[in-house]
Design a protein around this motif. Sequence first.
Motif, PDB file in Angstrom:
ATOM      1  N   TRP A 343      14.509  -3.818  -2.266  1.00  0.00           N
ATOM      2  CA  TRP A 343      13.375  -4.647  -2.674  1.00  0.00           C
ATOM      3  C   TRP A 343      12.057  -3.902  -2.595  1.00  0.00           C
ATOM      4  CZ3 TRP A 343      13.899  -9.372  -4.938  1.00  0.00           C
ATOM      5  CH2 TRP A 343      15.224  -9.856  -4.994  1.00  0.00           C
ATOM      6  N   ASP A 344      12.041  -2.732  -1.940  1.00  0.00           N
ATOM      7  CA  ASP A 344      10.798  -1.957  -1.818  1.00  0.00           C
ATOM      8  C   ASP A 344      10.573  -1.021  -3.006  1.00  0.00           C
ATOM      9  OD1 ASP A 344      10.452  -3.165   0.617  1.00  0.00           O
ATOM     10  OD2 ASP A 344      11.394  -1.531   1.740  1.00  0.00           O
ATOM     11  N   VAL A 345      11.539  -0.960  -3.912  1.00  0.00           N
ATOM     12  CA  VAL A 345      11.446  -0.022  -5.038  1.00  0.00           C
ATOM     13  C   VAL A 345      10.845  -0.726  -6.253  1.00  0.00           C
ATOM     14  CG1 VAL A 345      12.783   1.484  -6.567  1.00  0.00           C
ATOM     15  CG2 VAL A 345      13.472   1.212  -4.162  1.00  0.00           C
ATOM     16  N   ASP A 346       9.950  -0.041  -6.949  1.00  0.00           N
ATOM     17  CA  ASP A 346       9.339  -0.597  -8.160  1.00  0.00           C
ATOM     18  C   ASP A 346      10.179  -0.228  -9.389  1.00  0.00           C
ATOM     19  OD1 ASP A 346       7.796  -1.407 -10.254  1.00  0.00           O
ATOM     20  OD2 ASP A 346       6.159   0.029  -9.903  1.00  0.00           O
ATOM     21  N   TYR A 347      10.958  -1.199  -9.882  1.00  0.00           N
ATOM     22  CA  TYR A 347      11.887  -0.916 -10.982  1.00  0.00           C
ATOM     23  C   TYR A 347      11.237  -1.031 -12.358  1.00  0.00           C
ATOM     24  CZ  TYR A 347      15.283  -1.256  -7.270  1.00  0.00           C
ATOM     25  OH  TYR A 347      15.959  -1.046  -6.104  1.00  0.00           O
ATOM     26  N   THR A 348       9.973  -1.479 -12.421  1.00  0.00           N
ATOM     27  CA  THR A 348       9.332  -1.599 -13.728  1.00  0.00           C
ATOM     28  C   THR A 348       9.209  -0.225 -14.382  1.00  0.00           C
ATOM     29  OG1 THR A 348       7.150  -1.474 -12.721  1.00  0.00           O
ATOM     30  CG2 THR A 348       8.050  -3.669 -13.102  1.00  0.00           C
TER      31      THR A 348
END
Length: 412
Positions: A343-348
Amino acid sequence: MAGKSEPLTPRAKLAVTAGKAAAAVSRAAGKGSGSVIGGKVALRLDPDLLARLARHLDVVLVSATNGKTTTTRLLAEALRAGGPVVSNALGANMPAGITSALAGGSDARFGVIEVDEKYLAGVARDVAPKAIALLNLSRDQLDRAAETRMLAEKWREGLAGSEAVVVANADDPLVTWAASSSPTVVWVAAGQSWKDDAWSCPSCGGVLQRPGDDWYCGECGFRRPTPTWALSGDHVVDPYGVAWPIHLQLPGRANKSNAAVSAAVAATFGIDPKVALERMYKVQAVAGRYDVVSFQGRDLRLLLAKNPAGWLETFSLIDAPPTPVILSVNARGADGTDTSWLWDVDYTRLSGHPIMVIGDRKLDLAVRLEVANQQFTVCADLDEAVRTAPPGRIEAIANYTAFQDLRRRVGN
Ligand SMILES: [Zn+2]
């Protein structure tokens, strides 16, 4: 400096022999390289063995949350300009693995050793290193900010009064705080793209101000030290202001940063940045990472990323959309069993890439991608993911044991 020929004691020799025998038995039983079990046996017979083996070497320790295996490889290559090198190139980075690696290098001048962050202070005490390279500190899979801060504190205590030249990344406030207890520090502006763990002052807990590339604490005055080396685009700038080009086969900004730190370390051993950087070009893949392999008639690039900062760096180096991306996540022992770090990763940053999701925890990842509004396909395994992927080279990003699974499947 090198080649102090002080023979090993009979007990130390016995320990090395017993360790090698245990490793051979382990290998014969099909249990990997056996280096860790060999090191454990040897250390049990002679607890001072690591210190004794290191006494014959100019030792450099490399530690960080991310990039330590690659930096160890780059630095080992650079230091070979000055003499033979022994290194734990396979990434066995706790005391038993390190002992086993050093036992295999009796003719070496340099020992270039990757050390797990949690063992840095203890190993530094044992091996009396000439230099210590500190790259970055961020949360690993299970760690939260408080644990990362505690790790920095252990480094800081361990490095206080150290005789080593500490080569540290001045752009990472936690690393800076940890290193600044050391009497001799060479500061390198090596960059930091993951800033989520570095908004509070490691010294007083105040809010860090981060104008541009600078950072400082408005409350206690703790601030970024003035670096003498700097990564600047595709160059590393030395203390005399000379910019040396970095040519690597390894991709990405993070590896340029690793090369800049390695050049600064090599210089402390009298190796010219030009020579050091030319030698680093030889490093192609590190334990299968960055390797491009052929699988089912497709080209697959294998990328390892173990924690949020690693995923962010990896997203920055994949080819532009519509390059297909396979993401694989496991949660076995070495990965940490808690996947909340996803959940800490920015997948955009993956927008526009066709995404295929595999691994033990593909459903956790799918939920996360759904929330991030990404298009993706959940696949049974690598084979199906590759069949599903639209044409073009595929980028395959995996965490630790998922990466090992990938390598096994593609026969690499
Ligand atoms: Zn402060």
